[in-house]
Motif scaffolding. Sequence first.
Motif, PDB file in Angstrom:
ATOM      1  N   ILE A  77       0.836  -1.206   0.000  1.00 40.84           N
ATOM      2  CA  ILE A  77       0.000   0.000   0.000  1.00 40.84           C
ATOM      3  C   ILE A  77       0.870   1.255   0.000  1.00 40.84           C
ATOM      4  O   ILE A  77       0.623   2.205  -0.744  1.00 40.84           O
ATOM      5  CB  ILE A  77      -0.942  -0.003   1.228  1.00 40.84           C
ATOM      6  CG1 ILE A  77      -1.961  -1.140   1.107  1.00 40.84           C
ATOM      7  CG2 ILE A  77      -1.659   1.339   1.365  1.00 40.84           C
ATOM      8  CD1 ILE A  77      -2.826  -1.323   2.328  1.00 40.84           C
ATOM      9  N   VAL A  78       1.910   1.258   0.832  1.00 40.08           N
ATOM     10  CA  VAL A  78       2.823   2.405   0.906  1.00 40.08           C
ATOM     11  C   VAL A  78       3.520   2.618  -0.442  1.00 40.08           C
ATOM     12  O   VAL A  78       3.624   3.749  -0.939  1.00 40.08           O
ATOM     13  CB  VAL A  78       3.871   2.204   2.019  1.00 40.08           C
ATOM     14  CG1 VAL A  78       4.913   3.319   1.994  1.00 40.08           C
ATOM     15  CG2 VAL A  78       3.195   2.139   3.386  1.00 40.08           C
ATOM     16  N   VAL A  79       3.977   1.539  -1.053  1.00 42.33           N
ATOM     17  CA  VAL A  79       4.641   1.622  -2.356  1.00 42.33           C
ATOM     18  C   VAL A  79       3.681   2.166  -3.414  1.00 42.33           C
ATOM     19  O   VAL A  79       4.054   2.996  -4.260  1.00 42.33           O
ATOM     20  CB  VAL A  79       5.175   0.230  -2.778  1.00 42.33           C
ATOM     21  CG1 VAL A  79       5.622   0.245  -4.239  1.00 42.33           C
ATOM     22  CG2 VAL A  79       6.332  -0.185  -1.876  1.00 42.33           C
ATOM     23  N   ALA A  80       2.419   1.727  -3.367  1.00 40.74           N
ATOM     24  CA  ALA A  80       1.417   2.210  -4.327  1.00 40.74           C
ATOM     25  C   ALA A  80       1.176   3.709  -4.163  1.00 40.74           C
ATOM     26  O   ALA A  80       0.969   4.421  -5.150  1.00 40.74           O
ATOM     27  CB  ALA A  80       0.110   1.436  -4.148  1.00 40.74           C
ATOM     28  N   ILE A  81       1.207   4.192  -2.925  1.00 40.50           N
ATOM     29  CA  ILE A  81       1.041   5.631  -2.679  1.00 40.50           C
ATOM     30  C   ILE A  81       2.217   6.402  -3.280  1.00 40.50           C
ATOM     31  O   ILE A  81       2.035   7.429  -3.950  1.00 40.50           O
ATOM     32  CB  ILE A  81       0.913   5.916  -1.170  1.00 40.50           C
ATOM     33  CG1 ILE A  81      -0.393   5.326  -0.627  1.00 40.50           C
ATOM     34  CG2 ILE A  81       0.973   7.417  -0.884  1.00 40.50           C
ATOM     35  CD1 ILE A  81      -0.516   5.392   0.881  1.00 40.50           C
ATOM     36  N   LEU A  82       3.438   5.912  -3.050  1.00 42.07           N
ATOM     37  CA  LEU A  82       4.633   6.560  -3.605  1.00 42.07           C
ATOM     38  C   LEU A  82       4.579   6.564  -5.129  1.00 42.07           C
ATOM     39  O   LEU A  82       4.934   7.552  -5.778  1.00 42.07           O
ATOM     40  CB  LEU A  82       5.894   5.837  -3.126  1.00 42.07           C
ATOM     41  CG  LEU A  82       6.177   5.864  -1.622  1.00 42.07           C
ATOM     42  CD1 LEU A  82       7.408   5.024  -1.301  1.00 42.07           C
ATOM     43  CD2 LEU A  82       6.375   7.287  -1.123  1.00 42.07           C
ATOM     44  N   TYR A  83       4.121   5.456  -5.699  1.00 41.08           N
ATOM     45  CA  TYR A  83       4.011   5.339  -7.155  1.00 41.08           C
ATOM     46  C   TYR A  83       2.999   6.337  -7.702  1.00 41.08           C
ATOM     47  O   TYR A  83       3.261   7.021  -8.693  1.00 41.08           O
ATOM     48  CB  TYR A  83       3.606   3.909  -7.502  1.00 41.08           C
ATOM     49  CG  TYR A  83       3.379   3.669  -8.970  1.00 41.08           C
ATOM     50  CD1 TYR A  83       4.452   3.546  -9.846  1.00 41.08           C
ATOM     51  CD2 TYR A  83       2.085   3.553  -9.480  1.00 41.08           C
ATOM     52  CE1 TYR A  83       4.244   3.312 -11.196  1.00 41.08           C
ATOM     53  CE2 TYR A  83       1.876   3.320 -10.834  1.00 41.08           C
ATOM     54  CZ  TYR A  83       2.951   3.198 -11.688  1.00 41.08           C
ATOM     55  OH  TYR A  83       2.749   2.985 -13.023  1.00 41.08           O
ATOM     56  N   THR A  84       1.863   6.450  -7.053  1.00 39.71           N
ATOM     57  CA  THR A  84       0.809   7.360  -7.513  1.00 39.71           C
ATOM     58  C   THR A  84       1.270   8.810  -7.455  1.00 39.71           C
ATOM     59  O   THR A  84       0.993   9.596  -8.364  1.00 39.71           O
ATOM     60  CB  THR A  84      -0.458   7.195  -6.648  1.00 39.71           C
ATOM     61  OG1 THR A  84      -0.838   5.817  -6.630  1.00 39.71           O
ATOM     62  CG2 THR A  84      -1.606   8.035  -7.192  1.00 39.71           C
ATOM     63  N   LEU A  85       2.000   9.160  -6.397  1.00 38.93           N
ATOM     64  CA  LEU A  85       2.481  10.530  -6.230  1.00 38.93           C
ATOM     65  C   LEU A  85       3.699  10.824  -7.098  1.00 38.93           C
ATOM     66  O   LEU A  85       4.083  11.984  -7.254  1.00 38.93           O
ATOM     67  CB  LEU A  85       2.814  10.795  -4.765  1.00 38.93           C
ATOM     68  CG  LEU A  85       1.640  10.708  -3.780  1.00 38.93           C
ATOM     69  CD1 LEU A  85       2.130  10.916  -2.350  1.00 38.93           C
ATOM     70  CD2 LEU A  85       0.580  11.749  -4.119  1.00 38.93           C
ATOM     71  N   GLY A  86       4.310   9.785  -7.651  1.00 39.55           N
ATOM     72  CA  GLY A  86       5.480   9.992  -8.508  1.00 39.55           C
ATOM     73  C   GLY A  86       6.736  10.302  -7.723  1.00 39.55           C
ATOM     74  O   GLY A  86       7.559  11.116  -8.144  1.00 39.55           O
ATOM     75  N   ILE A  87       6.910   9.644  -6.576  1.00 37.34           N
ATOM     76  CA  ILE A  87       8.100   9.832  -5.740  1.00 37.34           C
ATOM     77  C   ILE A  87       9.105   8.725  -6.064  1.00 37.34           C
ATOM     78  O   ILE A  87       8.777   7.545  -5.982  1.00 37.34           O
ATOM     79  CB  ILE A  87       7.730   9.805  -4.247  1.00 37.34           C
ATOM     80  CG1 ILE A  87       6.738  10.934  -3.930  1.00 37.34           C
ATOM     81  CG2 ILE A  87       8.973   9.923  -3.376  1.00 37.34           C
ATOM     82  CD1 ILE A  87       6.200  10.904  -2.513  1.00 37.34           C
ATOM     83  N   LYS A  88      10.330   9.121  -6.445  1.00 37.43           N
ATOM     84  CA  LYS A  88      11.348   8.162  -6.864  1.00 37.43           C
ATOM     85  C   LYS A  88      10.766   7.248  -7.946  1.00 37.43           C
ATOM     86  O   LYS A  88      10.693   6.027  -7.795  1.00 37.43           O
ATOM     87  CB  LYS A  88      11.844   7.343  -5.669  1.00 37.43           C
ATOM     88  CG  LYS A  88      12.555   8.140  -4.605  1.00 37.43           C
ATOM     89  CD  LYS A  88      13.847   8.751  -5.126  1.00 37.43           C
ATOM     90  CE  LYS A  88      14.564   9.558  -4.051  1.00 37.43           C
ATOM     91  NZ  LYS A  88      15.792  10.195  -4.575  1.00 37.43           N
ATOM     92  N   GLY A  89      10.374   7.866  -9.040  1.00 31.86           N
ATOM     93  CA  GLY A  89       9.585   7.209 -10.070  1.00 31.86           C
ATOM     94  C   GLY A  89      10.081   5.853 -10.529  1.00 31.86           C
ATOM     95  O   GLY A  89       9.312   4.897 -10.548  1.00 31.86           O
TER      96      GLY A  89
END
Length: 445
Positions: A77-89
């Motif tokens: 879930i945390v990784v999906a949030i980072l992915y959605t926000l475009g953090i460390k793409g």
Amino acid sequence: MNTERIIDYFSKERFTIATSILRIIFGIIILYNYMILYSQRHLLFTDNGYTTFGSTLSLYDISNSTIYFDVVYNIGIVVAILYTLGIKGRLSSILNFIFYYSLYIRFYHIGDGGDNLMIIALFFLIFADCTKYFSYDQNNKNRKSRQPNSRKFTSILHNFSVFFIIAQVIIVYMVSATYQLMGETWSSGTALYYISQVQTMSSPIFEKLATGSLVYLGVILTYASIFVKYAFAFMIFNKKAKIFIVSCICMFHIGIGVSMHLYTFSLIMIAVEALLFTNEEYYSFYNKLQKTGIKIKGRLLTYTNAFSKRHLQNYKLIVFYDGWCGLCLTTVSKLQRLDWFGLITYVDFRDSSNIKNESLNLNELEKRMHSLKVKNSKIQNGVDSFTELAKRIIPLWFLTPILYLSKWLGIGNVIYDFIAKRRNLVPVNKCINNVCSREDAKVGD
């Protein structure tokens, strides 16, 4: 020479807006799947649930511990949030694929064709630039500091990953249409009729296809769905035809989502269509929308002004604000944009030529904002002035009962005075060489 042209063609940045949009939509769908199944995750996906899983490549296969499962699930879930926000793409794309693929492997009993296409697209998006727009990383210095050759190789990799996803979509539609044509109910035009009779797969609106003249509409839509899928592969290579066929496909999937309750499937299929448009086409769409918005805004403004002159003259209001107050100037600027009917006139009381009413006192104007009703020349100040403003500005209507309540409780002007006394002033006559001294000038000092 031809080789250089080919390299230049494939190294040109084309689909970064599309992949950025796709990243966000996929990220939202993945988070939706994680969260909506959260309370049932142990039953659906663990070895202790209602089903067993064979030998698969999944992080969840490392251990059958429920605690381990929860750790991996929540990290996903945390990784999906980072992915959605475009953090460390790039890193988040890889991790998101690994974690979601691990769950997807255990999705087979509740998944659909949309999940299959999304997992394939997620793999290819690892090699694409998905954070150029609408992301936390879009202003990353490392992006700008890449060497020309590195940028060229990255662009080629990005474009080919997009081409592979588009090719996959074409294959999906062609195979789907072929299998439909081979089926007896589809070739006879009755497929949608029979689907509409399955209560678990259709909405009441869809069920009406079985009644009256709508039966013939069902036949037309049955054949149209096959035609659109076959036409898709040929029409997307023409700019004008592409807009038409993509619109048809999107309407087709919206129909599936509404009538069969396959919302994530429809959203995934529509989202992938975003890859068919280049950056130039997106900018062209944006410019056309902007011009259309300006025209609509102009027409609405003309209409509202005419309506105001005819019916709202009695509601005109003059507001006296402090032209030395930066907060006041900013607030007035924002309020002017929200005053759709042009009911409010703003006057800077610091300009003595603007004060023609003898009832207005400069000292009182410095303490509180005053307003004057044009109809009856009634003067109000403080929270009462803000109430009059809110009554005339539609987006601020929700504040009106709050302002009335604050006055009734006796705290409205107390809060107003507390803020007003602490505002900074920049007197015009203290500006030297275009530099204004922000001395500790306060009201009442």
